[in-house]
Design an enzyme around this catalytic site. Sequence first.
Site: not given
Length: 269
Positions: A42-45, A75
């Site tokens: 995903h975009a960030e973890t 987010h």
Amino acid sequence: MRIRIVDAFTDRPFAGNPAGVLLLDSFPDDAWLQNVALEVNHAETAFAHQLPAGGEADWALRWFTPATEVALCGHATLATAHVIATTGAHQGPVRFATLSGILVATPEADGSITLDFPTAPLTPVETPDGVAGALGANPLSTFDTGPNTGDLLIEVADEKTVLGLAPDHQALARYSERGIIATARAEDPSRGYDFVSRCFFPNVGIDEDPVTGSAHTALAPFWAERLGRPALTGLQASPRSGLVRTEVRGERTLLSGHAVTVIEGDLLV
């Protein structure tokens, strides 16, 4: 250990921006963190662990895209605060120690969470040659958003232009450290938002980010000055979309939204 996928800046599943969240006892080595982020994809973890009582922060927090560690992520911070609150790991406001200093996340009575982030310093710049072609729109104005985000914020003609963008992501990667924020005034504020944006971050492995809290630390002061109000709502018009409530308070910007846990399971490595 438990791993969760949380949709942030939305009150319903399969919208907003998904983030992986792991609450740890301590941070393993960076290679392991990066591999988990790549696996989650995903975009960030976000990775967080509790700190000893009595210090300036309650939890340490780091964020990784599938390609690299980043200095600021809204987010995934919202997602982490949501997990900490809903699991009972911490009650009340949470102070996170991060690469961008101490960030505070405060649960609200309506179930949303408010993040206290540094306001991005906006510096007007000349639009680099080639940006208009790579973005697919003519900029009205261009701003550098400073070191925490490393973006170019580009104002375009109208909401329709933002919605219709189909940029050349590889070409956009040449023009900023992280990417491009494209924005315009809302066509009809009665729909519940004051401005619209889309965010393209090819340099950190994200062609288009669904909903970007950190970008709103630049969008909020940009539109607050033009619209004459410190408190605004932004729509990030990605295919998943999401709303971010913002309030500029000088050097700090408040970002508010909901979050929903959609997946929970065991990480086996």
